[in-house]
Motif scaffolding. Structure first.
Motif, PDB file in Angstrom:
ATOM      1  N   MET A  51       0.827  -1.209   0.000  1.00 43.98           N
ATOM      2  CA  MET A  51       0.000   0.000   0.000  1.00 43.98           C
ATOM      3  C   MET A  51       0.868   1.269   0.000  1.00 43.98           C
ATOM      4  N   MET A  52       1.993   1.229   0.700  1.00 44.71           N
ATOM      5  CA  MET A  52       2.898   2.379   0.701  1.00 44.71           C
ATOM      6  C   MET A  52       3.428   2.631  -0.711  1.00 44.71           C
ATOM      7  N   PHE A  53       3.836   1.565  -1.400  1.00 46.99           N
ATOM      8  CA  PHE A  53       4.333   1.719  -2.772  1.00 46.99           C
ATOM      9  C   PHE A  53       3.224   2.207  -3.702  1.00 46.99           C
ATOM     10  N   ALA A  54       1.993   1.756  -3.483  1.00 43.94           N
ATOM     11  CA  ALA A  54       0.875   2.220  -4.307  1.00 43.94           C
ATOM     12  C   ALA A  54       0.628   3.712  -4.087  1.00 43.94           C
ATOM     13  N   LEU A  55       0.725   4.158  -2.850  1.00 44.68           N
ATOM     14  CA  LEU A  55       0.558   5.573  -2.539  1.00 44.68           C
ATOM     15  C   LEU A  55       1.677   6.406  -3.169  1.00 44.68           C
ATOM     16  N   ILE A  56       2.903   5.935  -3.031  1.00 41.55           N
ATOM     17  CA  ILE A  56       4.045   6.639  -3.639  1.00 41.55           C
ATOM     18  C   ILE A  56       3.883   6.698  -5.155  1.00 41.55           C
ATOM     19  N   LEU A  57       3.433   5.593  -5.749  1.00 39.35           N
ATOM     20  CA  LEU A  57       3.210   5.574  -7.195  1.00 39.35           C
ATOM     21  C   LEU A  57       2.157   6.608  -7.591  1.00 39.35           C
ATOM     22  N   ALA A  58       1.062   6.680  -6.845  1.00 40.55           N
ATOM     23  CA  ALA A  58       0.004   7.650  -7.146  1.00 40.55           C
ATOM     24  C   ALA A  58       0.532   9.084  -7.050  1.00 40.55           C
ATOM     25  N   ILE A  59       1.349   9.344  -6.054  1.00 41.46           N
ATOM     26  CA  ILE A  59       1.928  10.686  -5.888  1.00 41.46           C
ATOM     27  C   ILE A  59       2.813  11.034  -7.079  1.00 41.46           C
ATOM     28  N   PHE A  60       3.672  10.106  -7.467  1.00 44.60           N
ATOM     29  CA  PHE A  60       4.572  10.389  -8.580  1.00 44.60           C
ATOM     30  C   PHE A  60       3.841  10.461  -9.924  1.00 44.60           C
ATOM     31  N   VAL A  65       1.918  13.999 -14.235  1.00 44.53           N
ATOM     32  CA  VAL A  65       0.844  14.626 -14.993  1.00 44.53           C
ATOM     33  C   VAL A  65       1.026  16.151 -15.033  1.00 44.53           C
ATOM     34  N   PHE A  66       1.466  16.724 -13.914  1.00 42.60           N
ATOM     35  CA  PHE A  66       1.583  18.179 -13.844  1.00 42.60           C
ATOM     36  C   PHE A  66       2.912  18.720 -14.377  1.00 42.60           C
ATOM     37  N   THR A  67       3.951  17.872 -14.432  1.00 44.00           N
ATOM     38  CA  THR A  67       5.261  18.392 -14.857  1.00 44.00           C
ATOM     39  C   THR A  67       5.732  17.841 -16.189  1.00 44.00           C
ATOM     40  N   SER A  68       5.272  16.662 -16.591  1.00 42.27           N
ATOM     41  CA  SER A  68       5.740  15.997 -17.821  1.00 42.27           C
ATOM     42  C   SER A  68       7.266  15.912 -17.862  1.00 42.27           C
ATOM     43  N   ASN A  69       7.834  15.517 -16.755  1.00 47.07           N
ATOM     44  CA  ASN A  69       9.282  15.416 -16.593  1.00 47.07           C
ATOM     45  C   ASN A  69       9.721  13.984 -16.895  1.00 47.07           C
ATOM     46  N   ILE A  70      10.717  13.817 -17.772  1.00 49.02           N
ATOM     47  CA  ILE A  70      11.192  12.482 -18.169  1.00 49.02           C
ATOM     48  C   ILE A  70      11.794  11.704 -16.995  1.00 49.02           C
ATOM     49  N   PRO A  71      12.623  12.308 -16.125  1.00 51.85           N
ATOM     50  CA  PRO A  71      13.133  11.537 -14.979  1.00 51.85           C
ATOM     51  C   PRO A  71      12.011  11.034 -14.056  1.00 51.85           C
ATOM     52  N   VAL A  72      10.955  11.796 -13.936  1.00 55.50           N
ATOM     53  CA  VAL A  72       9.823  11.347 -13.118  1.00 55.50           C
ATOM     54  C   VAL A  72       9.140  10.158 -13.789  1.00 55.50           C
ATOM     55  N   LEU A  73       9.059  10.161 -15.113  1.00 52.58           N
ATOM     56  CA  LEU A  73       8.495   9.018 -15.845  1.00 52.58           C
ATOM     57  C   LEU A  73       9.316   7.761 -15.585  1.00 52.58           C
ATOM     58  N   LEU A  74      10.620   7.903 -15.570  1.00 48.31           N
ATOM     59  CA  LEU A  74      11.500   6.769 -15.264  1.00 48.31           C
ATOM     60  C   LEU A  74      11.250   6.266 -13.842  1.00 48.31           C
ATOM     61  N   LEU A  75      11.092   7.200 -12.912  1.00 44.13           N
ATOM     62  CA  LEU A  75      10.823   6.837 -11.520  1.00 44.13           C
ATOM     63  C   LEU A  75       9.465   6.137 -11.391  1.00 44.13           C
ATOM     64  N   VAL A  76       8.463   6.628 -12.084  1.00 46.48           N
ATOM     65  CA  VAL A  76       7.140   6.004 -12.067  1.00 46.48           C
ATOM     66  C   VAL A  76       7.219   4.581 -12.605  1.00 46.48           C
ATOM     67  N   THR A  77       7.970   4.392 -13.665  1.00 43.21           N
ATOM     68  CA  THR A  77       8.131   3.057 -14.251  1.00 43.21           C
ATOM     69  C   THR A  77       8.803   2.102 -13.268  1.00 43.21           C
ATOM     70  N   MET A  78       9.850   2.571 -12.609  1.00 42.93           N
ATOM     71  CA  MET A  78      10.556   1.718 -11.629  1.00 42.93           C
ATOM     72  C   MET A  78       9.647   1.354 -10.456  1.00 42.93           C
ATOM     73  N   ILE A  79       8.905   2.327  -9.946  1.00 43.95           N
ATOM     74  CA  ILE A  79       8.009   2.068  -8.817  1.00 43.95           C
ATOM     75  C   ILE A  79       6.890   1.115  -9.244  1.00 43.95           C
ATOM     76  N   LEU A  80       6.386   1.276 -10.460  1.00 41.32           N
ATOM     77  CA  LEU A  80       5.334   0.391 -10.967  1.00 41.32           C
ATOM     78  C   LEU A  80       5.823  -1.056 -11.049  1.00 41.32           C
ATOM     79  N   VAL A  81       7.032  -1.258 -11.533  1.00 43.54           N
ATOM     80  CA  VAL A  81       7.595  -2.613 -11.614  1.00 43.54           C
ATOM     81  C   VAL A  81       7.743  -3.201 -10.204  1.00 43.54           C
ATOM     82  N   LEU A  82       8.271  -2.414  -9.275  1.00 47.60           N
ATOM     83  CA  LEU A  82       8.398  -2.881  -7.890  1.00 47.60           C
ATOM     84  C   LEU A  82       7.029  -3.235  -7.307  1.00 47.60           C
ATOM     85  N   LEU A  83       6.057  -2.379  -7.561  1.00 48.40           N
ATOM     86  CA  LEU A  83       4.715  -2.615  -7.033  1.00 48.40           C
ATOM     87  C   LEU A  83       4.126  -3.908  -7.586  1.00 48.40           C
ATOM     88  N   LEU A  84       4.346  -4.174  -8.849  1.00 50.18           N
ATOM     89  CA  LEU A  84       3.836  -5.420  -9.440  1.00 50.18           C
ATOM     90  C   LEU A  84       4.440  -6.649  -8.762  1.00 50.18           C
TER      91      LEU A  84
END
Length: 119
Positions: A51-60, A65-84
């Motif tokens: 649940m903590m990882f899901a919350l962190i994923l939602a935050i990122f 969505v608000f910044t369209s930053n490529i490093p944040v996209l990479l971070l979202v992808t990494m957190i999503l893989v960990l969450l899975l």
């Protein structure tokens, strides 16, 4: 943990099949109750981490969505893989603990049958 639980479930099933003594069955029951308690604790911890990882994923994702930053996209992808992977492991823990409950019911049934056969 997956291998440990899989091996334990095979061990307890083998031991139950060979058991015909009430004292040994009581020993198996006590051991199994301890394992259930350990695995319930493990399951709760993994649920909270998931649940903590899901919350962190939602935050990122919101940040992305608000910044369209490529490093944040990479971070979202990494957190999503960990969450899975966390969800997969939690799913295994949840199902195995439920199997442990069924084994517990089987032990109770076997204890009842042994008591009836002594009468």
């Amino acid at each position: 943990m997956t291998e440990y639980l899989t091996n334990y479930m095979k061990y307890i099933q083998d031991r139950l099949e060979k058991c015909s003594d009430s004292a040994e069955l009581d020993e198996i029951m006590a051991e199994h109750m301890d394992k259930i308690a350990f695995m319930q604790h493990e399951r709760i911890v993994h649920f909270l981490v998931t649940m903590m990882f899901a919350l962190i994923l939602a935050i990122f994702i919101a940040v992305l969505v608000f910044t369209s930053n490529i490093p944040v996209l990479l971070l979202v992808t990494m957190i999503l893989v960990l969450l899975l992977f966390y969800i997969k492991h939690y799913y295994f823990l949840e199902n195995t603990v439920q199997k442990m409950y069924r084994v517990y019911d089987g032990i109770l049934e076997k204890q009842k049958k042994l008591k009836e056969s002594r009468k």
